[in-house]
Design a protein around this motif. Structure first.
Motif, PDB file in Angstrom:
ATOM      1  N   THR A   7       0.813  -1.222   0.000  1.00  0.00           N
ATOM      2  CA  THR A   7       0.000   0.000   0.000  1.00  0.00           C
ATOM      3  C   THR A   7       0.841   1.265   0.000  1.00  0.00           C
ATOM      4  O   THR A   7       0.299   2.365  -0.042  1.00  0.00           O
ATOM      5  N   GLY A   8       2.145   1.120   0.063  1.00  0.00           N
ATOM      6  CA  GLY A   8       3.015   2.285   0.054  1.00  0.00           C
ATOM      7  C   GLY A   8       4.451   1.863   0.303  1.00  0.00           C
ATOM      8  O   GLY A   8       4.708   0.807   0.884  1.00  0.00           O
ATOM      9  N   LYS A   9       5.378   2.709  -0.133  1.00  0.00           N
ATOM     10  CA  LYS A   9       6.782   2.379   0.080  1.00  0.00           C
ATOM     11  C   LYS A   9       7.601   3.657   0.059  1.00  0.00           C
ATOM     12  O   LYS A   9       7.189   4.692  -0.490  1.00  0.00           O
ATOM     13  N   THR A  10       8.773   3.602   0.695  1.00  0.00           N
ATOM     14  CA  THR A  10       9.771   4.646   0.606  1.00  0.00           C
ATOM     15  C   THR A  10      11.088   3.957   0.288  1.00  0.00           C
ATOM     16  O   THR A  10      11.119   2.764  -0.041  1.00  0.00           O
ATOM     17  N   SER A  11      12.175   4.661   0.445  1.00  0.00           N
ATOM     18  CA  SER A  11      13.476   4.039   0.207  1.00  0.00           C
ATOM     19  C   SER A  11      13.860   3.070   1.318  1.00  0.00           C
ATOM     20  O   SER A  11      14.755   2.252   1.143  1.00  0.00           O
ATOM     21  N   SER A  12      13.150   3.129   2.479  1.00  0.00           N
ATOM     22  CA  SER A  12      13.525   2.256   3.599  1.00  0.00           C
ATOM     23  C   SER A  12      12.348   1.536   4.234  1.00  0.00           C
ATOM     24  O   SER A  12      12.528   0.784   5.188  1.00  0.00           O
ATOM     25  N   THR A  13      11.126   1.743   3.745  1.00  0.00           N
ATOM     26  CA  THR A  13       9.951   1.100   4.336  1.00  0.00           C
ATOM     27  C   THR A  13       9.029   0.547   3.259  1.00  0.00           C
ATOM     28  O   THR A  13       9.006   1.039   2.127  1.00  0.00           O
ATOM     29  N   VAL A  14       8.264  -0.468   3.638  1.00  0.00           N
ATOM     30  CA  VAL A  14       7.197  -1.001   2.793  1.00  0.00           C
ATOM     31  C   VAL A  14       5.971  -1.214   3.676  1.00  0.00           C
ATOM     32  O   VAL A  14       6.065  -1.828   4.738  1.00  0.00           O
ATOM     33  N   SER A  15       4.831  -0.685   3.242  1.00  0.00           N
ATOM     34  CA  SER A  15       3.572  -0.885   3.953  1.00  0.00           C
ATOM     35  C   SER A  15       2.747  -1.946   3.228  1.00  0.00           C
ATOM     36  O   SER A  15       2.652  -1.930   1.994  1.00  0.00           O
TER      37      SER A  15
ATOM     38  N   THR B 133      10.196  -1.741   8.333  1.00  0.00           N
ATOM     39  CA  THR B 133      11.162  -0.654   8.281  1.00  0.00           C
ATOM     40  C   THR B 133      12.581  -1.200   8.148  1.00  0.00           C
ATOM     41  O   THR B 133      12.810  -2.407   8.176  1.00  0.00           O
ATOM     42  N   GLY B 134      13.552  -0.298   8.026  1.00  0.00           N
ATOM     43  CA  GLY B 134      14.954  -0.678   8.000  1.00  0.00           C
ATOM     44  C   GLY B 134      15.407  -1.340   6.720  1.00  0.00           C
ATOM     45  O   GLY B 134      16.386  -2.087   6.710  1.00  0.00           O
ATOM     46  N   LEU B 135      14.707  -1.082   5.600  1.00  0.00           N
ATOM     47  CA  LEU B 135      15.050  -1.701   4.328  1.00  0.00           C
ATOM     48  C   LEU B 135      16.063  -0.850   3.563  1.00  0.00           C
ATOM     49  O   LEU B 135      16.290   0.323   3.890  1.00  0.00           O
TER      50      LEU B 135
END
Length: 564
Positions: free
Chosen positions: A186-194, A231-233
């Motif tokens: 449902t969402g992502k950043t450079s270090s997280t995935v929801s 987190t922490g990806l």
């Protein structure tokens, strides 16, 4: 302050309140008790998930900390107050007439470890981690036990880590939950995935979901949650996630279908105005000292509500308090002294508003200018609602033209329009507002929707994202923008906890909304309100708390993580 307990006070009713129906037999049973085989039955016993998954703490006073710890990198902190002993509990399945051993490492003054309705142990003062241990035997027909940790009233924060309940799990339930369905990112950043999924079913009940990254456990959430954020990806990295459901007896479902996700590459978001600014209202709700909230959460902006009309076309706080010389000016000064800033909210749902009272765009722009000059503002927000402003074409156009005037006269000023929405995007009046903003060349910086009051039982994550995506599509259509530009002109203003229509936006849902907003590089994130950002489970819709279990200022802290 309550009297400090002595050894004889440990059987006080309040200390052992909880599962009154669970009776641990102390008398001899008809058959000899089974000896427990070593196996820790507790979920998240060392709090290494970084959450309270599996645990329930009274008053929202439990949290997970990185120091001090006994083992691993996390531990429980229970912030006992003068009125709450910060009791944290977990219920597990057990076998009847069976011996168990409960142990754990604790630190603090008057820390208790025990079994509800049964035995317990405690330490009056542990300046370093100290091991507590008790043994007990279940009753002849007992199939569950609730273990607990708590401090004591007025004795401050206690810490606990590496809790263990050794013995065989309950054997009467051998049915595993169904596989979590429809897993999706449902969402992502450079270090997280929801992630989200459809709830599993179980003959007794799902108690937890375990999220795996590859073959490794990444995080665990409670059985009522159907979402999680890992987190922490690493940036620009391909991952695969699966979800398993777990019940009270420890039965685990098969893994869900895998969800492949590649994290963002960490490049800077598109340029533009970015603002995390929850509402602070000085008119009711025991408004907190903003510097205290800022220090606790890291928030920098507040949306100050509400500026209305007084004696015609004159701006005043709540139509009563002057712009200068009162509590509002001193509060803004305190926020700025702490390194923050404010954006006033002009309008709202009710009250005597400037839009209908100022007869021309020029007069309305003059009222806005008084507010801008009073505080040297960087931004203003017009909260356009109800039939007197939002559902009134004449007033809509007056507001848009007034914002165009003040933006021309104040280079660098950011303008925000906030309005209601449907679950799929702007209503017909919202569509008109956007279309007229384009037609009148008002150069509005941010269009913010308020995705709540859809009706009790609404899917608040799905409805919020549906509303935001609908707004994005409308902005693209009207202004000819691409996706990135449309998101950069989009804001979300939610309602924390329980809404007027009995919807519930919990901490996990708001975290997912924040993560989605970051992943799509939107412009603004707000909620109503900081006054309500305090726990009161079952408290209803009130002005001083959220109506749900949470920590103080938890929604504000989540919002502070919005970076766009």
């Amino acid at each position: 302050m309550r009297t400090r307990p002595g050894p004889r006070s440990r059987t006080r009713t309040r200390l052992f309140s909880g599962l009154g129906a669970t009776v641990l037999a102390a008398a001899a049973a008809l058959t000899a008790p089974t000896t427990a085989q070593a196996a820790n039955l507790l979920t998240n016993p060392g709090f290494e998930t970084g959450t309270l998954s599996g645990w329930s703490c009274s008053g929202g006073l439990g949290s997970v900390v990185s120091s001090p710890v006994h083992g691993g990198s996390k531990a429980l902190a229970g912030a006992a107050s003068a009125s709450d002993n910060a009791k944290c509990t977990q219920t597990v399945a057990v076998q009847p007439n069976t011996a168990y051993t409960l142990s754990g490492w604790v630190r603090g003054s008057y820390v208790y470890l025990g079994v509800t309705g049964g035995t317990s142990t405690w330490t009056p003062s542990a300046t370093a981690y100290t091991k507590l241990s008790v043994s007990f035997t279940t009753g002849a027909s007992q199939t569950s036990a609730q273990i607990y940790l708590n401090g004591w009233y007025g004795q401050g924060t206690y810490y606990a880590d590496d809790i263990s309940l050794d013995g065989p799990g309950g054997s009467s339930d051998t049915v595993a939950p169904t596989v979590p369905a429809n897993p999706a990112s449902t969402g992502k950043t450079s270090s997280t995935v929801s992630l989200s999924w459809t709830a599993s079913t179980d003959n007794v009940g799902v108690t937890a979901y375990d999220v795996y990254q590859g073959g490794n456990l990444a995080t665990t959430v409670g059985g009522t949650s159907t979402s999680a954020t890992v987190t922490g990806l690493n940036p620009a990295t391909a991952y695969s996630f699966t979800v398993k459901a777990r019940d009270l007896a420890g039965n685990t479902s098969a893994a869900s279908a895998p969800v492949p996700v590649t994290t963002d590459n960490g490049t800077p978001p598109p340029p533009g105005f970015k603002q995390a600014a929850p509402y602070l209202y000085l008119g009711w709700g025991e408004p907190p000292a903003p510097a205290t909230v800022m220090s606790a959460t890291g928030i920098k902006w507040f949306t100050m509500a509400f500026i209305l009309a007084q004696n015609g076309c004159n701006p005043a706080w709540d139509s009563q308090r002057p712009l200068l010389g009162g509590v509002d000016q001193s509060t803004i000064a305190a926020i700025r002294a702490a390194g923050g800033d404010v954006v006033p909210s002009i309008g709202g749902w009710s009250g005597n508003k400037l839009g209908p009272n100022c007869s021309t765009p020029e007069a309305l722009a003059g009222a806005y200018q008084k507010v801008i000059d009073a505080y040297g503002l960087k931004a203003i927000d017009v909260d356009i609602e109800n039939s007197d402003e939002f559902e009134n074409a004449t007033v809509q156009d007056r507001i848009i033209n007034a914002l165009k005037i003040v933006k021309t006269n104040n280079p660098g000023l950011r303008t925000i329009l906030t309005f209601g929405t449907s679950t799929t995007g702007p209503t017909s009046w919202g569509n008109r507002l956007i279309e007229q903003s384009k037609a009148l060349n008002a150069n509005i910086d941010v269009f913010t929707v308020m995705p709540f009051d859809f009706g009790g039982g609404a899917d608040m994550y799905g409805s919020t994202i549906g509303a935001a995506e609908g707004l994005k599509t409308k902005l693209k259509s009207v202004f000819g923008w691409d996706d990135a530009t449309a998101y950069a002109h989009l804001g979300i203003s939610g309602m924390n906890g329980l809404s007027d229509q009995q919807e519930v936006t919990g901490v996990d849902i708001w975290t997912r909304i924040r993560d989605w907003s970051n992943a799509h590089h939107t412009a603004r994130l707000a909620f109503w309100s900081v006054n309500r950002d305090r726990p009161c489970p079952g408290g209803g819709v009130v002005e001083t708390c959220s109506g749900i279990a949470q920590n103080n200022w938890q929604f504000t802290s989540i919002t502070a993580g919005f970076t766009g």
